[in-house]
Design an enzyme around this catalytic site. Sequence first.
Site, PDB file in Angstrom:
ATOM      1  N   GLY A  27       0.822  -1.195   0.000  1.00 14.67           N
ATOM      2  CA  GLY A  27       0.000   0.000   0.000  1.00 14.67           C
ATOM      3  C   GLY A  27       0.859   1.249   0.000  1.00 14.67           C
ATOM      4  O   GLY A  27       2.039   1.219   0.367  1.00 14.67           O
TER       5      GLY A  27
ATOM      6  N   GLY B 103       1.056   9.822   2.932  1.00  8.61           N
ATOM      7  CA  GLY B 103       1.865   9.808   4.143  1.00  8.61           C
ATOM      8  C   GLY B 103       3.053   8.881   4.094  1.00  8.61           C
ATOM      9  O   GLY B 103       3.958   8.985   4.922  1.00  8.61           O
ATOM     10  N   GLY B 104       3.068   7.938   3.168  1.00  3.57           N
ATOM     11  CA  GLY B 104       4.186   7.010   3.125  1.00  3.57           C
ATOM     12  C   GLY B 104       3.829   5.719   2.420  1.00  3.57           C
ATOM     13  O   GLY B 104       2.901   5.667   1.623  1.00  3.57           O
ATOM     14  N   THR B 105       4.570   4.665   2.756  1.00  5.52           N
ATOM     15  CA  THR B 105       4.425   3.373   2.086  1.00  5.52           C
ATOM     16  C   THR B 105       4.262   2.282   3.132  1.00  5.52           C
ATOM     17  O   THR B 105       4.841   2.359   4.212  1.00  5.52           O
ATOM     18  CB  THR B 105       5.675   3.080   1.231  1.00  5.52           C
ATOM     19  OG1 THR B 105       5.878   4.165   0.325  1.00  5.52           O
ATOM     20  CG2 THR B 105       5.508   1.791   0.438  1.00  5.52           C
ATOM     21  N   VAL B 106       3.460   1.261   2.802  1.00  2.00           N
ATOM     22  CA  VAL B 106       3.262   0.124   3.700  1.00  2.00           C
ATOM     23  C   VAL B 106       3.850  -1.121   3.053  1.00  2.00           C
ATOM     24  O   VAL B 106       3.578  -1.414   1.882  1.00  2.00           O
ATOM     25  CB  VAL B 106       1.767  -0.098   4.011  1.00  2.00           C
ATOM     26  CG1 VAL B 106       1.589  -1.286   4.960  1.00  2.00           C
ATOM     27  CG2 VAL B 106       1.146   1.160   4.616  1.00  2.00           C
TER      28      VAL B 106
ATOM     29  N   LYS C   6       4.700   0.393   8.219  1.00  2.00           N
ATOM     30  CA  LYS C   6       4.374   1.677   7.595  1.00  2.00           C
ATOM     31  C   LYS C   6       5.580   2.598   7.707  1.00  2.00           C
ATOM     32  O   LYS C   6       6.089   2.848   8.807  1.00  2.00           O
ATOM     33  CB  LYS C   6       3.159   2.318   8.269  1.00  2.00           C
ATOM     34  CG  LYS C   6       2.696   3.595   7.586  1.00  2.00           C
ATOM     35  CD  LYS C   6       1.304   4.000   8.032  1.00  2.00           C
ATOM     36  CE  LYS C   6       0.772   5.141   7.175  1.00  2.00           C
ATOM     37  NZ  LYS C   6      -0.624   5.472   7.510  1.00  2.00           N
TER      38      LYS C   6
ATOM     39  N   ASP D 273     -10.565  10.111  10.784  1.00  5.18           N
ATOM     40  CA  ASP D 273     -10.456   9.762   9.362  1.00  5.18           C
ATOM     41  C   ASP D 273     -11.064   8.384   9.117  1.00  5.18           C
ATOM     42  O   ASP D 273     -10.502   7.567   8.394  1.00  5.18           O
ATOM     43  CB  ASP D 273      -8.996   9.808   8.912  1.00  5.18           C
ATOM     44  CG  ASP D 273      -8.861   9.911   7.387  1.00  5.18           C
ATOM     45  OD1 ASP D 273      -9.847  10.316   6.731  1.00  5.18           O
ATOM     46  OD2 ASP D 273      -7.791   9.584   6.861  1.00  5.18           O
TER      47      ASP D 273
END
Length: 281
Positions: free
Chosen positions: A12, A16-19, A34, A122
């Site tokens: 994913g 905000g970043g990468t998983v 994450k 969220d």
Amino acid sequence: MRPDLERISRVGSGAGGTVWLTRHRTTGRLYALKVIHGHHDEEVRRQMRREIQILRAADSPSVVRCHGFYDCGGEIYILLEYMDGGSLEGRRFSSEAQLADVARQVLSGLAYLHRCRIVHRDIKPSNLLVNARGEVKIADFGVGRILAKTMDPCKSAVGTIAYMSPERINTDLNEGSYDGRAGDIWSFGVSILEFYLGRFPFGDRLGRQGDWASLMMAICYAALPEAPSTASPEFRNFIGSCLQREPGRRLTAEHLLRHPFLAQAAPLIPDLSSLRLGQQE
């Protein structure tokens, strides 16, 4: 990154970043790692560390577990429970009984968080994850906030506008006051109705990625979305108990857990072939 963790594949990514799907080399246990990119100033990093330490203590079967936090080389690493069924984004539930089970599990997580004075801010389908056992859990506290004992309003502009409550989008509503717990219930209601309809519930042509002005007008001023007449009276009332423009008229997570709609809940048997396997935002 810790030497005892092995990255397997990217599952994913977002703003905000990468998983990454990650394996512990000694035990073989799988985790979601994450990675939050970017260089944040020290005060921001301290605040993130404080909040994540509190979230690490969260202990609910309906909340994705945080196992660790690492700050290395300018990047922040958060080690999370891995949910092999991915997110519920794009999923439609034609069975009210299964949808009731999804709603019950998410509400259990929300009730727990709200008792701990944590608001998520969220809640949306992509932040609700499922595993092969049919367990649904709330994920991604990247925009969560720990409330002070005074339950101070949450004023920062985080979250996804399509699922934001009217009073959060337009601060002129509700005389400028904001209750983060009631905001979570609105977002939850929009998500559950989306699962039932198979589409974003505000208008036939308005999607989640609509322009800001159109989404704001629909959420703040258009007729409130409702479950269709073909739905059971219990489900229609359940959705109506969440999607109230006045925050004080929305039921709390604890009250919703006692709603008659949830009495018909049947265990969720996820069709993993129709889910986006492995995706964790």
